[in-house]
Design a protein around this motif. Structure first.
Motif, PDB file in Angstrom:
ATOM      1  N   ILE A  85      46.664  42.387  39.408  1.00 16.64           N
ATOM      2  CA  ILE A  85      46.245  42.213  38.017  1.00 16.64           C
ATOM      3  C   ILE A  85      47.436  42.413  37.097  1.00 16.64           C
ATOM      4  O   ILE A  85      48.442  43.003  37.479  1.00 16.64           O
ATOM      5  CB  ILE A  85      45.090  43.175  37.657  1.00 16.64           C
ATOM      6  CG1 ILE A  85      45.530  44.629  37.807  1.00 16.64           C
ATOM      7  CG2 ILE A  85      43.886  42.907  38.520  1.00 16.64           C
ATOM      8  CD1 ILE A  85      44.511  45.621  37.337  1.00 16.64           C
ATOM      9  N   LYS A 128      40.738  51.379  43.203  1.00 25.18           N
ATOM     10  CA  LYS A 128      42.085  51.265  43.792  1.00 25.18           C
ATOM     11  C   LYS A 128      43.161  51.441  42.729  1.00 25.18           C
ATOM     12  O   LYS A 128      44.131  52.178  42.919  1.00 25.18           O
ATOM     13  CB  LYS A 128      42.250  49.903  44.477  1.00 25.18           C
ATOM     14  CG  LYS A 128      43.622  49.682  45.102  1.00 25.18           C
ATOM     15  CD  LYS A 128      43.709  48.339  45.788  1.00 25.18           C
ATOM     16  CE  LYS A 128      44.280  47.330  44.823  1.00 25.18           C
ATOM     17  NZ  LYS A 128      44.579  46.034  45.430  1.00 25.18           N
ATOM     18  N   TYR A 129      42.968  50.817  41.578  1.00 28.70           N
ATOM     19  CA  TYR A 129      43.976  50.906  40.523  1.00 28.70           C
ATOM     20  C   TYR A 129      43.959  52.250  39.805  1.00 28.70           C
ATOM     21  O   TYR A 129      44.964  52.670  39.253  1.00 28.70           O
ATOM     22  CB  TYR A 129      43.822  49.759  39.532  1.00 28.70           C
ATOM     23  CG  TYR A 129      44.307  48.451  40.110  1.00 28.70           C
ATOM     24  CD1 TYR A 129      45.647  48.269  40.406  1.00 28.70           C
ATOM     25  CD2 TYR A 129      43.431  47.421  40.404  1.00 28.70           C
ATOM     26  CE1 TYR A 129      46.103  47.099  40.950  1.00 28.70           C
ATOM     27  CE2 TYR A 129      43.872  46.244  40.960  1.00 28.70           C
ATOM     28  CZ  TYR A 129      45.212  46.088  41.232  1.00 28.70           C
ATOM     29  OH  TYR A 129      45.663  44.919  41.795  1.00 28.70           O
ATOM     30  N   ALA A 156      33.989  48.440  35.681  1.00 29.55           N
ATOM     31  CA  ALA A 156      33.855  47.221  36.501  1.00 29.55           C
ATOM     32  C   ALA A 156      32.983  46.201  35.788  1.00 29.55           C
ATOM     33  O   ALA A 156      33.288  45.003  35.782  1.00 29.55           O
ATOM     34  CB  ALA A 156      33.269  47.575  37.864  1.00 29.55           C
ATOM     35  N   LEU A 183      35.696  43.077  37.253  1.00 34.24           N
ATOM     36  CA  LEU A 183      36.282  43.370  38.557  1.00 34.24           C
ATOM     37  C   LEU A 183      35.279  44.130  39.411  1.00 34.24           C
ATOM     38  O   LEU A 183      34.321  44.700  38.901  1.00 34.24           O
ATOM     39  CB  LEU A 183      37.558  44.203  38.395  1.00 34.24           C
ATOM     40  CG  LEU A 183      38.698  43.565  37.604  1.00 34.24           C
ATOM     41  CD1 LEU A 183      39.796  44.591  37.346  1.00 34.24           C
ATOM     42  CD2 LEU A 183      39.267  42.375  38.356  1.00 34.24           C
ATOM     43  N   SER A 184      35.532  44.179  40.698  1.00 34.15           N
ATOM     44  CA  SER A 184      34.651  44.970  41.553  1.00 34.15           C
ATOM     45  C   SER A 184      34.987  46.455  41.411  1.00 34.15           C
ATOM     46  O   SER A 184      36.083  46.828  40.977  1.00 34.15           O
ATOM     47  CB  SER A 184      34.818  44.542  43.017  1.00 34.15           C
ATOM     48  OG  SER A 184      36.075  44.960  43.504  1.00 34.15           O
ATOM     49  N   ILE A 237      35.489  48.534  43.765  1.00 39.94           N
ATOM     50  CA  ILE A 237      36.548  48.870  44.731  1.00 39.94           C
ATOM     51  C   ILE A 237      37.920  48.617  44.109  1.00 39.94           C
ATOM     52  O   ILE A 237      38.833  49.429  44.229  1.00 39.94           O
ATOM     53  CB  ILE A 237      36.379  48.048  46.026  1.00 39.94           C
ATOM     54  CG1 ILE A 237      35.052  48.418  46.697  1.00 39.94           C
ATOM     55  CG2 ILE A 237      37.545  48.262  46.967  1.00 39.94           C
ATOM     56  CD1 ILE A 237      34.666  47.494  47.834  1.00 39.94           C
ATOM     57  N   THR A 238      38.056  47.499  43.404  1.00 37.77           N
ATOM     58  CA  THR A 238      39.335  47.169  42.760  1.00 37.77           C
ATOM     59  C   THR A 238      39.658  48.164  41.655  1.00 37.77           C
ATOM     60  O   THR A 238      40.789  48.643  41.544  1.00 37.77           O
ATOM     61  CB  THR A 238      39.286  45.740  42.180  1.00 37.77           C
ATOM     62  OG1 THR A 238      38.925  44.834  43.210  1.00 37.77           O
ATOM     63  CG2 THR A 238      40.615  45.331  41.591  1.00 37.77           C
ATOM     64  N   VAL A 239      38.671  48.506  40.847  1.00 35.82           N
ATOM     65  CA  VAL A 239      38.894  49.467  39.765  1.00 35.82           C
ATOM     66  C   VAL A 239      39.307  50.810  40.345  1.00 35.82           C
ATOM     67  O   VAL A 239      40.256  51.454  39.876  1.00 35.82           O
ATOM     68  CB  VAL A 239      37.625  49.596  38.886  1.00 35.82           C
ATOM     69  CG1 VAL A 239      37.778  50.736  37.886  1.00 35.82           C
ATOM     70  CG2 VAL A 239      37.339  48.289  38.181  1.00 35.82           C
TER      71      VAL A 239
END
Length: 196
Positions: free
Chosen positions: A2, A37-38, A25, A30-31, A33-35
Motif C-alpha cells: 500500500i 499486518k501493517y 478495515a 482492506l481486509s 488481516i492486512t490492517v
C-alpha cells in the motif's frame, strides 16, 4: 504494497483515534488481516510511487533507441560511440547533457542484455502451422517379407505440420540418391514444396 497515504490513515486511525481493526478495515476497504499486518509491523518502509521526471531527452528517446538498435547490428569497430550519438542528437536540436544520453544508453544495453538472458527461458515451439509452412522428415528402419525373405528396409517418413498428412517410401539403403528421390516423390504427392 500500500502507499504512504493509506498507511498513515491506518496508523492515525488506530493510534490517535483508537479505532478498532474492524472499523479501519471497513473504512479503508482492506481486509482485517492486512490492517493488522501493517499495524504490527513497526519497521515497515512505505513505498512511494515511481516518479518520472520530465527530461530534455524525452522527445529524442525513439530516435536514440533506433540508433542504438542500428549500432548493435554493426561490427564492433564500425559502431559509433555514445559521444558520437550525442553529437548527432545535438545536430537534431537536443539541448540536454551528454551524461543523460550516456545513462540512457547504459540502461538500454542493460535491458537488452536481460532480455537476451531471459529469452532462452521463454522459447517455445509453435503448435499451429499455416498450410504449406512446414514439414517433418526422418529416416526409420522397418522389416518386411519380400518373396518369402525377411529384409531390413530404410523408410523415409514425411509429415506435413498443418494437415498431418504423411508419406512413406521404403528403400534398401539410406544414400543421398534415395534421400533426393524420397523428397521428390513426397513433394509430388503433396503438390508442392513446404516453406521449411
Amino acid at each position: 504494497m500500500i502507499d504512504v497515504a493509506l498507511l498513515s490513515v491506518i496508523r492515525r486511525s488506530h493510534i490517535r483515534e483508537g479505532q478498532s481493526i474492524r472499523s479501519i478495515a471497513r473504512k479503508t476497504g482492506l481486509s482485517r488481516i492486512t490492517v493488522r499486518k501493517y499495524l504490527n509491523n513497526r519497521n515497515l518502509d512505505p513505498s512511494y510511487p515511481a516518479r518520472k521526471s520530465p527530461s530534455k531527452l524525452d522527445d529524442y528517446e525513439k530516435t536514440l533507441t533506433c540508433w542504438l538498435h542500428r549500432e548493435v547490428k554493426k561490427h564492433r569497430k564500425q559502431r559509433k560511440s555514445v559521444k558520437q550519438l550525442y553529437q548527432d542528437l545535438v545536430q537534431l536540436g537536443y539541448t540536454g547533457s551528454y551524461d543523460r544520453v550516456a545513462a540512457f544508453a547504459r540502461q538500454w544495453r542493460q535491458e537488452q542484455h536481460e532480455a537476451k538472458s531471459t529469452a532462452a527461458k521463454r522459447v517455445y515451439v509453435p503448435l499451429t502451422f499455416a498450410p504449406g509452412e512446414a514439414f517433418q522428415f526422418d529416416w526409420g528402419e522397418d522389416f518386411a517379407t519380400i518373396n518369402g525373405r525377411k529384409c531390413c528396409l530404410q523408410v523415409a517418413y514425411f509429415k506435413l505440420s498443418n494437415s498431418r498428412a504423411f508419406f512413406l517410401r521404403a528403400y534398401y539403403k539410406q544414400t543421398h540418391e534415395m534421400l533426393f528421390d524420397a523428397h521428390n516423390h513426397a513433394f509430388r504427392v503433396f503438390g508442392g514444396v513446404p516453406e521449411r
